[in-house]
Design a protein around this motif. Structure first.
Motif, PDB file in Angstrom:
ATOM      1  N   PHE A 131      -3.266  -1.162   9.129  1.00  0.00           N
ATOM      2  CA  PHE A 131      -2.425  -1.466   8.779  1.00  0.00           C
ATOM      3  C   PHE A 131      -1.525  -2.394   9.071  1.00  0.00           C
ATOM      4  N   LEU A 175      -3.232   7.864   7.955  1.00  0.00           N
ATOM      5  CA  LEU A 175      -4.959   7.479   7.638  1.00  0.00           C
ATOM      6  C   LEU A 175      -5.008   6.639   9.387  1.00  0.00           C
ATOM      7  N   CYS A 190       1.398   5.325   7.224  1.00  0.00           N
ATOM      8  CA  CYS A 190      -0.209   5.368   6.635  1.00  0.00           C
ATOM      9  C   CYS A 190      -0.837   5.163   8.345  1.00  0.00           C
ATOM     10  N   CYS A 207       0.805  -1.028  -0.157  1.00  0.00           N
ATOM     11  CA  CYS A 207      -0.210   0.177  -0.060  1.00  0.00           C
ATOM     12  C   CYS A 207       1.482   0.938  -0.360  1.00  0.00           C
ATOM     13  N   ARG A 220       2.464   4.130   0.861  1.00  0.00           N
ATOM     14  CA  ARG A 220       2.257   6.006   1.864  1.00  0.00           C
ATOM     15  C   ARG A 220       0.297   5.533   2.403  1.00  0.00           C
ATOM     16  N   GLY A 221      -0.247   4.821   0.975  1.00  0.00           N
ATOM     17  CA  GLY A 221      -1.663   4.893   1.360  1.00  0.00           C
ATOM     18  C   GLY A 221      -2.415   5.815   0.720  1.00  0.00           C
TER      19      GLY A 221
END
Length: 232
Positions: free
Chosen positions: A88, A83, A79, A50, A52-53
């Motif tokens: 994660f 987020l 992340c 993923c 850095r998202g």
């Protein structure tokens, strides 16, 4: 495999994600992609590798519940910071820390070619997905015309690992992992002014030419191609 994973992890932690201070941002391209895939409110989305998202931020903004894994602890730390509503884990794609049949959509965008064991990773993605789940996978194409003309040698992630296959070879790999391709389309994220002027004005004519070529070239000559899949 463990030693190779450690070497790749070091590259991503120390080089590729050396600077994760800026917040992830969505983009018009990612917003269009979310609409094309038809992400529904409340759907569970897993993004494998993923980063850095950015993609998961886009999914969250359309109402999805998001989770992500990445080999890089630097990326996952970013992340978790930016987020906080997602789940994660810093872990290889070959061993996903989720139960069976959890996700409605599993994505892997521009990363499968860098995995140590891509078939094992795909089987893990299949395992954690619901029976009616969709899979969105973006991979590079070995028949990319510029590559075949020896004008492109790959991304600088080749320093870690980069195995590029033809579209037919990718499809056979997906089938071996229990997936069936339902549609494919071009990756045209470069259709934006910020990419065209990247590197300064002297590069603009060549980049404009590249953009035009990507629009009109057939799928078999494209650099990266999206594959939408379901379980077989």
């Amino acid at each position: 495999m463990k030693e190779e994973l450690e070497e790749i992890k070091t590259f991503y932690d120390d080089v590729y994600y050396a600077d994760t201070t800026s917040s992830p941002k969505t983009s018009a391209h990612l917003e269009r992609l979310a609409r094309k895939v038809g992400i529904g409110r409340g759907e569970a989305v897993l993004d494998v590798a993923c980063g850095r998202g950015e993609w998961l931020l886009t999914c969250h903004e359309v109402g999805a519940d998001v989770s992500g894994v990445d080999l890089s602890e630097q990326a996952i730390a970013a992340c978790k910071k930016h987020l906080p509503y997602g789940e994660f884990h810093a872990t290889p794609a070959e061993d996903l820390p989720f139960g069976n049949a959890r996700f409605d959509l599993v994505t892997c965008l521009g990363s499968l070619e860098h995995f140590v064991e891509p078939i094992l990773s795909l089987r893990e993605m299949t395992r954690v997905a619901k029976d009616n789940a969709r899979f969105l996978i973006l991979v590079p194409n070995a028949d990319f015309l510029t590559r075949r003309l020896s004008l492109f040698g790959g991304t600088y992630q080749v320093d870690a690992k980069e195995v590029v296959r033809t579209l037919d070879e990718w499809e056979r790999l997906f089938e071996e992992a229990g997936l069936r391709v339902t549609s494919r389309w071009k990756d045209l994220h470069v259709l934006k002014w910020s990419w065209i002027r990247l590197g300064g004005w002297k590069h603009v004519p060549l980049r404009l030419l590249q953009v035009v070529a990507l629009i009109f070239w057939p799928l078999r000559w494209q650099y990266q191609v999206y594959h939408l899949c379901v379980k077989r």
